[in-house]
Each structure stands twice: as C-alpha cells, then as structure tokens.
Design a protein around this motif. Sequence first.
Motif, PDB file in Angstrom:
ATOM      1  N   TYR A  89       0.823  -1.203   0.000  1.00 38.10           N
ATOM      2  CA  TYR A  89       0.000   0.000   0.000  1.00 38.10           C
ATOM      3  C   TYR A  89       0.857   1.254   0.000  1.00 38.10           C
ATOM      4  O   TYR A  89       2.044   1.229   0.302  1.00 38.10           O
ATOM      5  CB  TYR A  89      -1.004   0.012   1.147  1.00 38.10           C
ATOM      6  N   ILE A 127      -4.140   4.031   1.100  1.00 41.11           N
ATOM      7  CA  ILE A 127      -4.543   4.043   2.504  1.00 41.11           C
ATOM      8  C   ILE A 127      -4.474   5.470   3.033  1.00 41.11           C
ATOM      9  O   ILE A 127      -3.594   6.245   2.658  1.00 41.11           O
ATOM     10  CB  ILE A 127      -3.597   3.152   3.343  1.00 41.11           C
ATOM     11  N   LYS A 153      -6.701   3.213  10.074  1.00 42.47           N
ATOM     12  CA  LYS A 153      -6.378   3.130   8.659  1.00 42.47           C
ATOM     13  C   LYS A 153      -7.644   2.846   7.859  1.00 42.47           C
ATOM     14  O   LYS A 153      -8.471   2.035   8.257  1.00 42.47           O
ATOM     15  CB  LYS A 153      -5.355   2.020   8.402  1.00 42.47           C
ATOM     16  N   ARG A 170      -8.869   1.954   3.901  1.00 41.89           N
ATOM     17  CA  ARG A 170      -8.484   1.592   2.542  1.00 41.89           C
ATOM     18  C   ARG A 170      -9.418   2.316   1.571  1.00 41.89           C
ATOM     19  O   ARG A 170     -10.633   2.151   1.618  1.00 41.89           O
ATOM     20  CB  ARG A 170      -8.604   0.080   2.351  1.00 41.89           C
TER      21      ARG A 170
END
Length: 359
Positions: free
Chosen positions: A274, A314, A321, A323
């Motif tokens: 990510y 992210i 966090k 996404r």
Amino acid sequence: MKHRDQWQREYERVVTTQSELERIIKLSDGEKQAIESLKTIYPIKISRHYLDLLDPNDLNDPLRRVVIPTMDELVHRPGEHSDDVHADEAAFQPCPGIVHRYPGKLLLMPTLGCPSHCRFCFRKGHKVQHLSQNDAHVALDYIRSNDSIRDVIITGGEPLFLSDEELHFWVSSVRAIEHVQIIRITSRAPIYVPSRITQSLVDMLAEHRPIYVIFSFLHARELTPELEKGIRMMADAGIVMLQQGPLLRGINDDPDILKELNERLAALQVLPYYTIWGISAPGTEHFMVDGERASNLVAALENKTSGFCVPHLITIARGDKVRMMGWSPEKAAAHLGNRQSAGAGTPTNTTIMNAAPHK
C-alpha cells in the motif's frame, strides 16, 4: 577486538552535525538555519551512502528533501497536534513497546533508534531508544497471554538498527508463541545502509518463516545495485517482501516516479502493498498530499502497468487506517454513461465471440 560488520561501521559514521554535512555538500542558508533551529528537536542524521545519492546542486532534489530539513519544517499550523495520528498511541499501549490498536494484530517496537532521520517521520521527537530487559519480557508476556494475536509487526523506530543477536531474540521469541502465525518486520534501514542485509541476517530470518519484510521506498533512485543484491538474497531465501510507503509532495507525487519504483521492486520480488497519504505530524505539512491528489496518482497507474504494481491507497481517519477503494457508485455511473453515449449497448454473446482473439 570484536569484529564489526561493514553495516555496523557505517552506522557509526552517520552524519549528525552541520559541519560534517558541509564537508560533503553545499547547504543553502535556509537549510543551515533549519538544521540549527531543529538540532534539539529533531537533529539531522544521515548515512553517508544516502548522501552519495543526493544531487548536491539541486535544492529541490527529492532525496535531499528526505533527509535535509528546510525552514518549512518550522512552520506549524493551528491544531496540527490534535491531528497527529500517533499522538493517541498511549491509549492503545498496554505496556512499553506494544501498540495494540486493531484486533488480531499489534505493533512491537523494541527500539525507536534509526540509522538516519527522515524529515517526514511521524514518530520524531520520541526519546526512548531501546526497551529495557524487563520491558522486553513484559511485552512478550502480553503477546503470550492474548491468543487472539495472530500477526505481530516488529517495527520502530527501526528493527534493523538492532544487532543480529538482538533481532534474533525478538524474532525467535515471537515465533515461539504458538498462536502467532505471521511476523512482519518493517524497515527502511537497508535503503540508508545497504550492507545491513548480510547473509547471516538473511539466514536468521529464513529460519523463522513465514516472515514478511516490508520496505518503505520513496523513489527508484534509492534502489542501488548493492541494495538490489541484498534483496535478491532475501528472495532466494524464501522471505516474502512487500513495499509500503507514503505519498509525499515534492518527493514521489508523480505517477511516472511511482510506476518506475513499483515496477523495479516487483522485478526484485518486492510487491507493492500500500501507499499512504495524509499522515500528519507537527512540522510535516509541506510534505502532505491531499486525498484527491493521492487518488489521482494511484488511478494514473491503472492499466499502465501490471496490476500487482498498483498499490492499495490508505489514509488515516479518526486514528484508524482506511483503505480507499478505486471504484465507487459515482465512478460506475460515469463509466456506464460514457459507454451509453458512445453507443455501446449491453454486450451479447455475438459481440463477445467477435472480439479480439486471445493471444
């Protein structure tokens, strides 16, 4: 005299003063002023290997901005401390060295020391370096006592700032805990000191597979031949490697830079995991990329490279966090609208069969 590996000697030769730095590159007046103003808050610390990668004549060189402060670092906006996403870690810290924010996984931080100081670091200013022996046992006992923990991320600071013996203690101790299935090690140390990846380090890590080493590259220029050699050693030993790193203004907020970096990493069996935007810390506002810009940067990679070279995007929201998916109802509606306006009806078996043949 005890033998010291090359990486240990290089750790001892890092540049930590303005006078040392000025022997290597010419500093601007603004850089000198920033170094002086920040020397007790977040002093410079730069490996000589990384200094060799800088363009000594370009004040806007991306790698230069990574390690040499500017006066922008002294600019603070109102309320930024409340936005510092790691300022609340104490609420999720059951004991020193552990941050347990999410179910099933936690951060284990044996040290906050690093071989170099990234100017955008969100943990800068922390004074504790290594966990004491007693704190180490308390942290490991916490993991042992909670059988819901299946994933331990050994981070910091910098885990590879530790000696092989110290790192072996942590990795072997965690691996001995039956309910821990996955061990991750996050590191940027080999980017600053490529010689840190030794055969003995690789052999030790390979003994404790499955183990994931997660790098934080920012730019393809950080991938030097020496470092590529070390990464291939890890791949040959069966160590899974991933890439996760921040999007930073003026450093890598360009789709061509991201494409080159991720493709070169994938060729070395380091798969992009990510990329993150919006991690806020005092004095880092000049590095921030906003959500729209971040989304457009990652979207620009779609269908321009291999799918596994496009990282997840992210961000941080309310300490968690999040996404950011690349598809949304709005995007779907726009896509369907474009198809219909182009006269593309519902596909039929006939149109599919008449499509371009497989190659």
